[in-house]
Scaffold this motif. Structure first.
Motif, PDB file in Angstrom:
ATOM      1  N   VAL A 170       9.636 -11.768   2.899  1.00  0.00           N
ATOM      2  CA  VAL A 170       9.758 -12.279   1.494  1.00  0.00           C
ATOM      3  C   VAL A 170       8.920 -10.788   0.547  1.00  0.00           C
ATOM      4  N   THR A 171       8.674  -9.646   1.204  1.00  0.00           N
ATOM      5  CA  THR A 171       8.325  -8.614   0.392  1.00  0.00           C
ATOM      6  C   THR A 171       9.276  -7.613   0.002  1.00  0.00           C
ATOM      7  N   SER A 172       9.395  -7.189  -1.206  1.00  0.00           N
ATOM      8  CA  SER A 172      10.310  -6.446  -1.649  1.00  0.00           C
ATOM      9  C   SER A 172       9.588  -5.008  -1.710  1.00  0.00           C
ATOM     10  N   ASN A 173      10.436  -3.927  -1.967  1.00  0.00           N
ATOM     11  CA  ASN A 173       9.678  -2.711  -2.383  1.00  0.00           C
ATOM     12  C   ASN A 173       8.824  -2.563  -3.639  1.00  0.00           C
ATOM     13  N   GLY A 174       9.409  -3.423  -4.684  1.00  0.00           N
ATOM     14  CA  GLY A 174       8.859  -3.550  -5.873  1.00  0.00           C
ATOM     15  C   GLY A 174       7.311  -4.622  -5.778  1.00  0.00           C
ATOM     16  N   THR A 175       7.504  -5.350  -4.864  1.00  0.00           N
ATOM     17  CA  THR A 175       6.270  -6.109  -4.609  1.00  0.00           C
ATOM     18  C   THR A 175       5.312  -5.425  -3.921  1.00  0.00           C
ATOM     19  N   PHE A 176       5.581  -4.455  -3.016  1.00  0.00           N
ATOM     20  CA  PHE A 176       4.758  -3.574  -2.166  1.00  0.00           C
ATOM     21  C   PHE A 176       3.979  -2.576  -3.376  1.00  0.00           C
ATOM     22  N   ALA A 177       4.934  -2.105  -4.160  1.00  0.00           N
ATOM     23  CA  ALA A 177       4.138  -1.160  -5.250  1.00  0.00           C
ATOM     24  C   ALA A 177       3.236  -1.695  -5.950  1.00  0.00           C
ATOM     25  N   GLN A 178       3.649  -3.073  -6.473  1.00  0.00           N
ATOM     26  CA  GLN A 178       2.541  -3.895  -7.361  1.00  0.00           C
ATOM     27  C   GLN A 178       1.397  -3.969  -6.627  1.00  0.00           C
ATOM     28  N   GLU A 179       1.611  -4.538  -5.208  1.00  0.00           N
ATOM     29  CA  GLU A 179       0.486  -5.046  -4.745  1.00  0.00           C
ATOM     30  C   GLU A 179      -0.496  -3.709  -4.526  1.00  0.00           C
ATOM     31  N   ALA A 209      -4.272  -3.159  -5.543  1.00  0.00           N
ATOM     32  CA  ALA A 209      -5.240  -2.792  -4.705  1.00  0.00           C
ATOM     33  C   ALA A 209      -6.431  -1.774  -5.081  1.00  0.00           C
ATOM     34  N   LEU A 210      -5.511  -0.535  -5.878  1.00  0.00           N
ATOM     35  CA  LEU A 210      -6.388   0.399  -6.270  1.00  0.00           C
ATOM     36  C   LEU A 210      -6.634   0.226  -7.666  1.00  0.00           C
ATOM     37  N   GLY A 211      -6.300  -0.864  -8.294  1.00  0.00           N
ATOM     38  CA  GLY A 211      -6.821  -1.034  -9.671  1.00  0.00           C
ATOM     39  C   GLY A 211      -5.948  -0.120 -10.628  1.00  0.00           C
ATOM     40  N   ARG A 212      -4.762  -0.115 -10.079  1.00  0.00           N
ATOM     41  CA  ARG A 212      -4.012   0.932 -11.187  1.00  0.00           C
ATOM     42  C   ARG A 212      -2.517   0.233 -11.597  1.00  0.00           C
ATOM     43  N   PRO A 213      -2.144   0.808 -12.650  1.00  0.00           N
ATOM     44  CA  PRO A 213      -0.707   0.117 -13.176  1.00  0.00           C
ATOM     45  C   PRO A 213       0.478   0.849 -11.965  1.00  0.00           C
ATOM     46  N   ALA A 214       1.628   0.067 -11.836  1.00  0.00           N
ATOM     47  CA  ALA A 214       2.585   0.590 -11.156  1.00  0.00           C
ATOM     48  C   ALA A 214       4.309   0.711 -11.975  1.00  0.00           C
ATOM     49  N   LEU A 215       3.825   1.588 -13.032  1.00  0.00           N
ATOM     50  CA  LEU A 215       4.933   1.342 -13.837  1.00  0.00           C
ATOM     51  C   LEU A 215       6.342   2.401 -13.906  1.00  0.00           C
ATOM     52  N   ILE A 243      -3.634 -10.536  12.533  1.00  0.00           N
ATOM     53  CA  ILE A 243      -4.920 -10.314  11.701  1.00  0.00           C
ATOM     54  C   ILE A 243      -4.657 -10.263   9.995  1.00  0.00           C
ATOM     55  N   PHE A 244      -3.530  -9.532   9.681  1.00  0.00           N
ATOM     56  CA  PHE A 244      -3.111  -9.472   8.415  1.00  0.00           C
ATOM     57  C   PHE A 244      -1.738 -10.054   8.143  1.00  0.00           C
ATOM     58  N   PRO A 245      -1.522 -11.313   8.073  1.00  0.00           N
ATOM     59  CA  PRO A 245      -0.213 -11.994   7.593  1.00  0.00           C
ATOM     60  C   PRO A 245       0.350 -11.624   6.541  1.00  0.00           C
ATOM     61  N   ASP A 246      -0.784 -11.285   5.369  1.00  0.00           N
ATOM     62  CA  ASP A 246      -0.235 -11.257   3.969  1.00  0.00           C
ATOM     63  C   ASP A 246      -0.453  -9.753   3.359  1.00  0.00           C
ATOM     64  N   LEU A 247       0.303  -9.306   2.510  1.00  0.00           N
ATOM     65  CA  LEU A 247       0.356  -7.945   2.046  1.00  0.00           C
ATOM     66  C   LEU A 247      -0.776  -7.518   1.223  1.00  0.00           C
ATOM     67  N   SER A 248      -1.317  -8.623   0.412  1.00  0.00           N
ATOM     68  CA  SER A 248      -2.591  -8.139  -0.399  1.00  0.00           C
ATOM     69  C   SER A 248      -3.733  -8.000   0.305  1.00  0.00           C
ATOM     70  N   GLY A 249      -4.031  -8.806   1.684  1.00  0.00           N
ATOM     71  CA  GLY A 249      -4.902  -8.389   2.605  1.00  0.00           C
ATOM     72  C   GLY A 249      -5.095  -7.309   3.234  1.00  0.00           C
ATOM     73  N   ALA A 250      -3.783  -6.884   3.576  1.00  0.00           N
ATOM     74  CA  ALA A 250      -3.376  -5.887   4.329  1.00  0.00           C
ATOM     75  C   ALA A 250      -3.869  -4.334   3.545  1.00  0.00           C
ATOM     76  N   LEU A 251      -3.440  -4.418   2.482  1.00  0.00           N
ATOM     77  CA  LEU A 251      -3.827  -3.291   1.419  1.00  0.00           C
ATOM     78  C   LEU A 251      -4.884  -3.177   1.066  1.00  0.00           C
ATOM     79  N   LYS A 252      -5.758  -4.388   0.695  1.00  0.00           N
ATOM     80  CA  LYS A 252      -7.330  -4.388   0.273  1.00  0.00           C
ATOM     81  C   LYS A 252      -8.069  -3.508   1.423  1.00  0.00           C
TER      82      LYS A 252
END
Length: 290
Positions: free
Chosen positions: A219-228, A232-238, A277-286
């Protein structure tokens, strides 16, 4: 094989932490290392298992896509696999397990299809045919060594892989999706890829193909990855990166890997009892950018 690379280092660390001894096959001999040449001449040292992770980085932006680089990409995977398979076949005391890590490029890119380990693929473009010949090179008819193939997605981790090339633009607030951003993004945290290989080595009955992608990868798209990643870095993905720019940097064949993707499901991997260990993208990227 490939033990000094990005995934190889993580796997070596994990195996040693679990009490295993690890020997690398590399260009030069040294402590806990043998060379490919020595392996060809003297055969396989006594061991319980063999793993191959070797392969030239396909997405190296500093290498132009051409015949010479194509040959390197193929031989760094297929020839190293063939060399190890021959050494296993010729060994007086063969190892019990033989694990090869390939890629989800085996499956045809599609915005809708979901692929499990049983799905067909492997014969529609350069990368799918590469995975087919790579996996075929690992086959040892009649060998007592159990064979496991792990088809890996995009490996996310600190100090290498996909994220290391993306961090600077994202830290500067210049990151964004590639192309439409709607394409599937099959990913896995490096600790889970090392974990799956270790699980395959230590599970006496496990054999066949395992998809090396996280459970939430379909369920992860390239756009979701960019947003996440931006979050995680506290930056925009515009700022989306247009498809033509990706093609200009990587060439049309390689750009497919970034502008199209596959929804890959780790069905057999989960059924085999592996716990991510990291099933979710947000946890993996953090974990990676912390």
């Amino acid at each position: 094989g490939g033990g000094t690379g990005f995934v190889g280092r993580a796997l070596t660390q994990l195996l040693r932490s679990r009490g295993h001894e690890v020997t690398h096959v590399s260009r030069q001999e040294g402590k806990d290392r043998i060379s490919w040449e020595e392996l060809s001449h003297s055969g396989l040292p006594l061991c319980d298992a063999v793993v191959n992770l070797a392969g030239e980085n396909v997405l190296n932006p500093f290498r132009r896509w051409g015949d010479a680089f194509c040959r390197e990409v193929i031989s760094s995977r297929v020839e190293t696999t063939r060399t190890l398979a021959k050494a296993i076949a010729d060994a007086e005391q063969p190892p019990r397990a033989w694990v090869l890590v390939t890629g989800v490029g085996y499956y045809r890119p599609s915005p809708t299809a979901h692929y499990t380990e049983d799905s067909p693929g492997g014969d529609f473009d350069f990368f799918s045919r590469l995975v087919s010949s790579w996996e075929a090179a690992a086959l040892i008819p009649g060998s007592p060594a159990r064979g496991v193939v792990v088809r890996s997605g995009v490996v996310l981790g600190r100090g290498g892989g996909a994220v290391s090339q993306m961090l600077w633009p994202f830290r500067l607030g210049l990151g964004g999706p590639l192309g439409s951003g709607l394409q599937p993004f099959p990913w896995i945290h490096i600790r889970d890829l090392a974990g799956i290989v270790c699980h395959a080595l230590e599970s006496e009955c496990l054999q066949g193909v395992l998809n090396g992608v996280s459970p939430s990868s379909p369920v992860t798209s390239n756009g979701t990855f960019a947003q996440e990643l931006a979050a995680a870095l506290g930056r925009p993905a515009l700022l989306p990166v247009p498809a033509w720019a990706v093609q200009a940097v990587f060439g049309a064949e390689r750009a497919v890997m970034l502008l199209e993707g596959q929804r890959v499901v780790p069905k057999h991997t989960l059924e085999s009892g592996y716990h991510f260990i990291f099933p979710d993208l947000s946890g993996a990227l953090k974990d990676i950018v912390a």
